[in-house]
Design an enzyme around this catalytic site. Structure first.
Site, PDB file in Angstrom:
ATOM      1  N   LEU A 275      -0.200   9.330  -3.600  1.00  0.00           N
ATOM      2  CA  LEU A 275      -0.296   9.806  -2.220  1.00  0.00           C
ATOM      3  C   LEU A 275      -0.787   8.736  -1.253  1.00  0.00           C
ATOM      4  O   LEU A 275      -0.977   9.027  -0.079  1.00  0.00           O
ATOM      5  CB  LEU A 275      -1.242  11.013  -2.153  1.00  0.00           C
ATOM      6  CG  LEU A 275      -0.751  12.279  -2.870  1.00  0.00           C
ATOM      7  CD1 LEU A 275      -1.832  13.344  -2.846  1.00  0.00           C
ATOM      8  CD2 LEU A 275       0.523  12.798  -2.215  1.00  0.00           C
ATOM      9  N   ARG A 276      -1.005   7.522  -1.765  1.00  0.00           N
ATOM     10  CA  ARG A 276      -1.475   6.479  -0.856  1.00  0.00           C
ATOM     11  C   ARG A 276      -0.443   6.201   0.242  1.00  0.00           C
ATOM     12  O   ARG A 276      -0.798   5.907   1.381  1.00  0.00           O
ATOM     13  CB  ARG A 276      -1.800   5.203  -1.624  1.00  0.00           C
ATOM     14  CG  ARG A 276      -2.341   4.092  -0.723  1.00  0.00           C
ATOM     15  CD  ARG A 276      -2.816   2.874  -1.492  1.00  0.00           C
ATOM     16  NE  ARG A 276      -4.089   3.128  -2.128  1.00  0.00           N
ATOM     17  CZ  ARG A 276      -4.291   3.089  -3.439  1.00  0.00           C
ATOM     18  NH1 ARG A 276      -3.280   2.836  -4.246  1.00  0.00           N
ATOM     19  NH2 ARG A 276      -5.473   3.319  -3.944  1.00  0.00           N
ATOM     20  N   ALA A 277       0.846   6.287  -0.087  1.00  0.00           N
ATOM     21  CA  ALA A 277       1.885   6.040   0.914  1.00  0.00           C
ATOM     22  C   ALA A 277       1.784   7.052   2.055  1.00  0.00           C
ATOM     23  O   ALA A 277       1.947   6.683   3.234  1.00  0.00           O
ATOM     24  CB  ALA A 277       3.265   6.111   0.272  1.00  0.00           C
TER      25      ALA A 277
END
Length: 712
Positions: A275-277
């Site tokens: 979920l970093r993107a």
């Protein structure tokens, strides 16, 4: 005084300017990775960024740049007076050299104070100096692995932990991470790649007018740096004010649920990991809205953020270059833009303050459309919404550049050319030698460790055992000669018990030659892995070329992960050729392999001779890098010279023979060839079985690769 080239004076590079500005507006975006060919002003524009960053307030005398409004409670220089007035200084730009030591990066025992005052004190490193500033790593892909690990920890935690040499310290280390790299010299580790919030692909312009303007400005700067900077001072001041205003505005920018769902949809469609993107894209979209003068995120902001945050995060096969399918991005944005933003969401797209206003400005290039800076607020100059869109290619473009054979998810062969069509190429007897085929390639798989025996002293890597000055310290020892790497703590411990009898009566230590200790470091090195691949008709006729190509591609992937140089020699027909001279760019080797044609006779001796020539030249260029020969063949030889004589040229070279012979009746030619070369013999099928037994012709023993960590 060193004068920095003005940020506003850089011609073109719209995407890169935008990425840097967004990070200056909101440090939460997470940094920038600049990929590009050499000579494209990557370092110049990064160094120019620091002059545009707002000044920071720091606690007077604090070596860790604590904010006087919220000093770190565990600061090694604390506790700080909460009522003390801070001092303002420019944001720090700290450069991390590729060859830096671990002590220089994280800090270490203050040797001077330890020896002169007899006290234990901590000397901060570059991570402390970069706190609340910019940490710039040029050629970040060449950074030693142990430094990458330390950098990853600090970037992830925002804190630097130091536990070494009787020192136990932790301090804040939050910084804007900016790295530049040339992909031709090798790719970046995926763990570090994901730590960069945004990535930009930089290419030199092919427009003669723009290239001429770049040279014109650079010559003017070299002739009179101060005068050139003065002509751009107004542009720089306007840009600095806009960044400061945007930083003030960013906290109040709203991210509507419709835009958040849009971000999530785009990230999911591109199959990014984790979920970093999503977080980075959301932060970048908010920063872009603040930069555009909006108080609410719009689709235009999401588009700009996604183009910079997703190319290096989309799920792709090994050796695929980072890129983004912009047609798919536009389709997704159009599909999810049905929910309008709130009416009070600020100016609509295209009505922000960053649209071109006037066309004036110093040194404005004639004939260059929007690439030279003029008055503050021009859209083209700082990477605003009209930035150039040639920085990131689509996956289809990447596959095309690689010969159209890029692997696809799920292991489906690329360009699945049926190996049965290759049967007409003959079985090494010249039949059908004129017909060449290009076999497909399946998805690569994990292979066992192929290791050069002994202990080397080559470049840092991850394959073979090595003595290295850059490895991790594992102990101390008496030096056998001149001390080159002093172990300070061990030296002090050795001298401490004898201070009274040596008459010490003041600060410092009385040392003797016998007290000196040097660091024992252990690491691993990268090797030169030279692939010698049989591309004759005998390989194609037995429907083995797809398996062979996939195996070599898997070994190439392993070489990339272990920081090796690679080369590729192929032989078929009447001779052998160097398809890829030794290089650190493993991606080029993968592209050459995918387009490798097969057919014709089998000049095995020519392949071995050419391999010996390549290794001889490389020993002169880089004598410390030990070679590993990987010969992929079924052992047949129907053309060329004497195989025994050619094999003698490779005596003493660590080698692995990948036996490609198949079928119920086997001649054992590859087995005899491995005995001539005193090489490890690895059946092609066993490369996918990490526990398979490998016959070692060096020791005449049967070994398991995982237990002995030697070969396939």
């Amino acid at each position: 005084m060193i004068v920095t080239y003005p940020f506003s004076a850089v011609v073109g590079l719209h995407d890169l300017k935008l990425a840097l500005v967004l990070n200056a507006v909101s440090p939460r975006v997470g940094g920038v990775l600049v990929r590009g060919e050499k000579g494209t002003a990557k370092s110049t524009i990064v160094r120019a960024l620091s002059a545009q960053l707002p000044a920071v307030d720091v606690v007077p005398g604090c070596r860790f740049a604590c904010d006087p409004g919220a000093p770190a409670p565990d600061c090694p220089d604390g506790p700080h007076d909460a009522e003390a007035e801070g001092v303002s200084r420019p944001a720090a730009l700290v450069e991390l050299p590729v060859g830096a030591s671990e002590d220089r990066l994280v800090g270490s025992l203050d040797v001077e104070r330890a020896l002169t005052e007899g006290v234990k004190a901590f000397e901060p490193g570059l991570l402390a100096a970069a706190h609340r500033g910019v940490l710039y790593v040029d050629e970040v892909n060449l950074l030693h692995d142990h430094l990458v690990d330390l950098l990853l920890d600090a970037a992830a935690l925002g804190t630097c932990y130091v536990e070494r040499e009787s020192v136990s310290v932790r301090h804040a280390a939050r910084f804007l991470l900016v790295g530049t790299m040339n992909p031709e010299e090798g790719e970046l580790r995926p763990q570090l790649l994901d730590r960069f919030g945004l990535t930009v692909e930089v290419k030199a312009s092919r427009d003669p007018a723009e290239r001429a303007e770049v040279v014109r400005r650079r010559l003017a700067f070299d002739a009179d740096a101060e005068g050139f900077a003065a002509r751009w001072a107004e542009e720089e001041a306007v840009l600095a004010r806009r960044i400061a205003d945007a930083r003030t505005r960013v906290a109040g920018v709203r991210l509507p649920d419709a835009r958040l769902r849009q971000i999530a949809t785009v990230c999911a469609a591109f199959e990014v990991d984790g979920l970093r993107a999503d977080l980075v894209t959301a932060n970048a979209a908010v920063a872009h809205a603040a930069w555009q003068g909006r108080d609410s995120v719009t689709t235009e902001d999401v588009r700009a953020a996604a183009r910079l945050s997703l190319p290096h995060r989309r799920r792709r096969e090994p050796f695929d270059a980072p890129g983004l399918d912009e047609a798919l991005l536009e389709e997704l944005l159009e599909r999810t833009s049905g929910d309008d933003d709130d009416p009070d969401g600020g100016p609509s797209d295209g009505d922000g303050p960053d649209r071109p206003s006037d066309g004036g400005g110093p040194d404005r290039p004639s004939g260059v459309d929007g690439d030279g800076p003029s008055a503050g607020g021009e859209a083209g100059q700082h990477g605003l919404p009209d930035q150039a869109r040639d920085g990131a290619g689509s996956p289809e473009a990447s596959d095309s550049a690689a010969g159209g054979d890029a692997p696809r998810a799920g292991g489906r062969p690329m360009d699945a050319a049926d190996d049965s069509a290759d049967a007409g190429d003959g079985v090494g007897d010249g039949v059908g030698a004129g017909a060449l085929r290009v076999a497909g390639v399946a998805a690569p798989y994990r292979v066992p460790l192929l290791e050069v025996p002994g202990v080397g002293e080559g470049a840092a890597g991850r394959r073979s055992r090595s003595r290295t000055s850059q490895g991790r310290a594992t102990g101390a020892r008496h030096p056998s000669g001149r001390v080159r790497d002093l172990h300070v703590a061990a030296t002090m411990r050795a001298a401490a018990p004898y201070q009274r009898e040596r008459g010490r009566n003041g600060p410092g230590l009385v040392l003797r030659g016998g007290d000196l200790r040097e660091v024992v470091r252990e690491g691993r090195e990268g090797n030169l892995v030279l692939f010698v691949v049989d591309a004759s008709g005998s390989m194609a006729a037995r429907k083995r070329m797809t398996a062979v190509k996939t195996a070599v591609l898997s070994l190439l992937l392993d070489a990339y992960q272990r920081r090796d140089k690679v080369g590729l020699v192929t032989f078929r027909g009447a001779g052998a050729e160097v398809a890829l001279p030794p290089t650190s760019s493993v991606e080029v080797g993968a592209a050459r392999l995918r387009t490798l044609a097969t057919g014709g006779r089998t000049p095995l001796a020519a392949g071995l001779t050419r391999a010996a020539e390549v290794l001889r030249v490389e020993r002169l260029r880089d004598p410390a890098r030990r070679p590993l020969l990987v010969l992929v063949t079924d052992g047949r030889a129907t053309a060329g010279g004497d195989v025994d004589r050619a094999a003698a040229l490779l005596e003493g070279t660590a080698a692995v023979v990948v036996d490609c012979e198949s079928g119920p009746v086997r001649l054992g030619l590859a087995v005899r060839l491995a005995a001539r070369l005193r090489a490890w013999l690895v059946p092609l099928d066993s490369l996918t079985d990490l526990g398979s037994v490998v016959h070692d012709h060096r020791t005449q023993n049967l070994t398991r690769p995982q237990s002995r960590r030697k070969a396939g």
